[in-house]
Write a protein that holds these residues in place. Structure first.
Motif, PDB file in Angstrom:
ATOM      1  N   GLU A 119       0.799  -1.073  -0.133  1.00 23.27           N
ATOM      2  CA  GLU A 119      -0.126  -0.080  -0.010  1.00 23.27           C
ATOM      3  C   GLU A 119       1.078   1.234   0.026  1.00 23.27           C
ATOM      4  O   GLU A 119       1.810   1.297   0.785  1.00 23.27           O
ATOM      5  CB  GLU A 119      -0.884   0.054   1.139  1.00 23.27           C
ATOM      6  CG  GLU A 119      -2.273   0.713   0.999  1.00 23.27           C
ATOM      7  CD  GLU A 119      -3.099   0.750   2.335  1.00 23.27           C
ATOM      8  OE1 GLU A 119      -2.946  -0.456   3.065  1.00 23.27           O
ATOM      9  OE2 GLU A 119      -3.659   1.872   2.493  1.00 23.27           O
ATOM     10  N   GLY A 120       0.482   2.240  -0.866  1.00 23.30           N
ATOM     11  CA  GLY A 120       1.182   3.483  -1.045  1.00 23.30           C
ATOM     12  C   GLY A 120       2.520   3.408  -1.762  1.00 23.30           C
ATOM     13  O   GLY A 120       3.142   4.666  -1.906  1.00 23.30           O
ATOM     14  N   VAL A 121       2.889   2.253  -2.495  1.00 22.62           N
ATOM     15  CA  VAL A 121       4.054   2.359  -2.956  1.00 22.62           C
ATOM     16  C   VAL A 121       4.182   3.104  -4.396  1.00 22.62           C
ATOM     17  O   VAL A 121       5.352   3.695  -4.592  1.00 22.62           O
ATOM     18  CB  VAL A 121       4.485   0.725  -3.153  1.00 22.62           C
ATOM     19  CG1 VAL A 121       5.770   0.527  -4.533  1.00 22.62           C
ATOM     20  CG2 VAL A 121       4.996   0.045  -2.016  1.00 22.62           C
ATOM     21  N   PHE A 122       2.898   2.927  -4.646  1.00 20.52           N
ATOM     22  CA  PHE A 122       2.641   3.836  -6.339  1.00 20.52           C
ATOM     23  C   PHE A 122       3.409   5.033  -5.889  1.00 20.52           C
ATOM     24  O   PHE A 122       4.098   5.849  -6.590  1.00 20.52           O
ATOM     25  CB  PHE A 122       1.646   3.337  -7.017  1.00 20.52           C
ATOM     26  CG  PHE A 122       1.441   4.187  -8.083  1.00 20.52           C
ATOM     27  CD1 PHE A 122       2.046   3.671  -9.203  1.00 20.52           C
ATOM     28  CD2 PHE A 122       0.814   5.582  -8.468  1.00 20.52           C
ATOM     29  CE1 PHE A 122       1.871   4.307 -10.696  1.00 20.52           C
ATOM     30  CE2 PHE A 122       0.698   5.884  -9.431  1.00 20.52           C
ATOM     31  CZ  PHE A 122       1.237   5.509 -10.815  1.00 20.52           C
ATOM     32  N   GLU A 123       2.498   5.848  -5.169  1.00 21.85           N
ATOM     33  CA  GLU A 123       2.637   7.239  -4.789  1.00 21.85           C
ATOM     34  C   GLU A 123       4.170   7.561  -4.271  1.00 21.85           C
ATOM     35  O   GLU A 123       4.664   8.716  -4.852  1.00 21.85           O
ATOM     36  CB  GLU A 123       1.637   7.497  -3.639  1.00 21.85           C
ATOM     37  CG  GLU A 123       1.077   9.015  -3.336  1.00 21.85           C
ATOM     38  CD  GLU A 123       0.475   9.137  -2.215  1.00 21.85           C
ATOM     39  OE1 GLU A 123      -0.582   8.591  -2.274  1.00 21.85           O
ATOM     40  OE2 GLU A 123       0.722  10.381  -1.715  1.00 21.85           O
ATOM     41  N   ARG A 124       4.595   6.658  -3.668  1.00 23.47           N
ATOM     42  CA  ARG A 124       5.987   6.817  -3.091  1.00 23.47           C
ATOM     43  C   ARG A 124       6.963   6.556  -4.332  1.00 23.47           C
ATOM     44  O   ARG A 124       8.007   7.417  -4.556  1.00 23.47           O
ATOM     45  CB  ARG A 124       6.373   6.061  -1.867  1.00 23.47           C
ATOM     46  CG  ARG A 124       5.624   6.693  -0.623  1.00 23.47           C
ATOM     47  CD  ARG A 124       5.980   5.618   0.421  1.00 23.47           C
ATOM     48  NE  ARG A 124       7.098   5.594   0.742  1.00 23.47           N
ATOM     49  CZ  ARG A 124       7.692   4.405   1.348  1.00 23.47           C
ATOM     50  NH1 ARG A 124       6.904   3.480   1.710  1.00 23.47           N
ATOM     51  NH2 ARG A 124       9.145   4.499   1.720  1.00 23.47           N
ATOM     52  N   SER A 125       6.627   5.766  -5.148  1.00 25.26           N
ATOM     53  CA  SER A 125       7.477   5.736  -6.424  1.00 25.26           C
ATOM     54  C   SER A 125       7.276   6.995  -7.324  1.00 25.26           C
ATOM     55  O   SER A 125       8.662   7.427  -7.956  1.00 25.26           O
ATOM     56  CB  SER A 125       7.105   4.433  -7.285  1.00 25.26           C
ATOM     57  OG  SER A 125       7.130   3.161  -6.495  1.00 25.26           O
TER      58      SER A 125
END
Ligand code: SF4
Ligand code: SF4
Length: 346
Positions: free
Chosen positions: A172-178
């Protein structure tokens, strides 16, 4: 999510993984038979262009498909002493590229020192960064400048250009941080044509199927990431999911192991087999043990017995002509357009 190692899962034992792969393919041809039919048996290396160094299994993520079974709970980390042995091997040979991987290689306490030393040797340097580590507060946020200063080529997973699909595989949240990390990298010049700073993205399927054609998918990534987020990148590499470790676990849980192995075997491509990465790469484990590739490393299939088995005993004359250790998981490199650390092969 915990690693297989942390929950003492049966599949944390490489021998158990190899047994499952044998069982799933018991009615199918062996990899060696397919190689023989293509005139490639036994498979042999033709040189060592790349030294791939796995500096540890520690990672800030626990992605569902991870072939390393990496995660925050893993303690295996390459020491400075072993890194020095790697440097000595590099400087004594014609190896042109050093490819640093993990886990999240940036979490090794000697990571920056190692990059600086390799840079001094004047070899092409690649780092497999998971992107999110660059957004962790503190020392990691300075890494984009450090990478640019040493002209490091970056290779980073982003299995989809949508948040939903990326997060389902990587957390969860990996896309935004990527996306945040990609912006940080673009700001220092990464991904801009002519900057000399390569930023390559990696796609791998979200399930038990082969990747689509790389060229077409790269166009889609460029359009969506560019239009929606203003992100630039250099190339997209498409990788096939390797049926080992956590991806094997998910195949078994979903009852997809037999079917996936059948897809891989039925799509064996002799041209891809001719270009598999182990033929020009040597892999070093966190403790200095030598392997034909990072996958064999995770299955603890070290290079053929009788050859130098540790980086401290590196001898390019012998190792560059070695016979490669293959098993049924190797079908993951030869299906369809093939799969290597740099994407499609054929
Ligand atoms: S796939 Fe990469 S980022 Fe994900 S857990 Fe494994 S090493 Fe870490
Ligand atoms: S899994 Fe490793 S040894 Fe097998 S074909 Fe792929 S790169 Fe070569």
């Amino acid at each position: 999510m915990k690693t297989l190692e942390a929950i003492q899962h049966d599949l944390s034992n490489p021998l158990v993984q190899l047994e499952f792969l044998e069982q799933s393919t018991s009615q199918l041809p062996a990899f060696g038979e397919k190689l023989a039919a293509a005139g490639l048996f036994p498979l042999k290396a033709g040189g060592i262009e790349t030294l791939q160094v796995n500096v540890g299994k520690m990672c800030n993520q626990t992605c569902t498909h991870c072939h390393v079974d990496a995660g925050p709970d893993r303690k295996e980390i390459m020491t400075r002493e072993t890194m020095m042995e790697c440097l000595s091997a590099i400087s004594s040979s014609q190896i042109g590229t050093v490819d640093i991987t993990g886990g999240a290689p940036e979490m090794n306490p000697n990571f920056r020192w190692f990059v600086e030393e390799i840079s001094r040797l004047g070899r092409r340097l690649m780092v497999r960064s998971n992107l999110t580590i660059l957004t962790v507060n503190g020392k990691y946020r300075k890494l984009p400048d450090f990478f640019a200063e040493h002209a490091v080529t970056l290779v980073s997973s982003l299995p989809c250009y949508t948040a939903e699909n990326t997060d389902s595989q990587r957390g969860e949240g990996v896309f935004e941080r990527s996306i945040e990390a990609l912006r940080m990298l673009n700001r220092v010049g990464y991904g801009y044509p002519g900057s000399g700073l390569e930023l390559n993205l990696v796609y791998n399927p979200l399930g038990a199927f082969l990747p689509p054609p790389q060229d077409k998918l790269e166009e889609d990534y460029r359009r969506v990431l560019g239009d929606t987020y203003g992100i630039l990148f250099s190339n997209l590499f498409c990788l096939t999911n390797m049926p080992i470790s956590r991806f094997l676990d998910s195949l078994l849980k979903d009852g997809q192991d037999d079917r996936y192995m059948q897809v891989l075997v039925e799509n064996f491509n002799p041209t891809a087999a001719r270009g598999v990465m182990c033929r020009n790469t040597l892999s070093v484990g966190w403790d200095g043990t030598l392997y034909d590739c990072d996958f064999n490393q995770m299955l603890e299939l070290s290079i053929n017995s009788g050859l130098p088995a540790h980086i401290r005993d590196f001898d390019s004359n012998v190792l560059e002509r070695r016979q490669i250790v293959t098993r049924q998981h190797c079908f993951g490199c030869t299906a369809g357009a093939g799969s290597s650390c740099r994407g499609e092969i054929a």
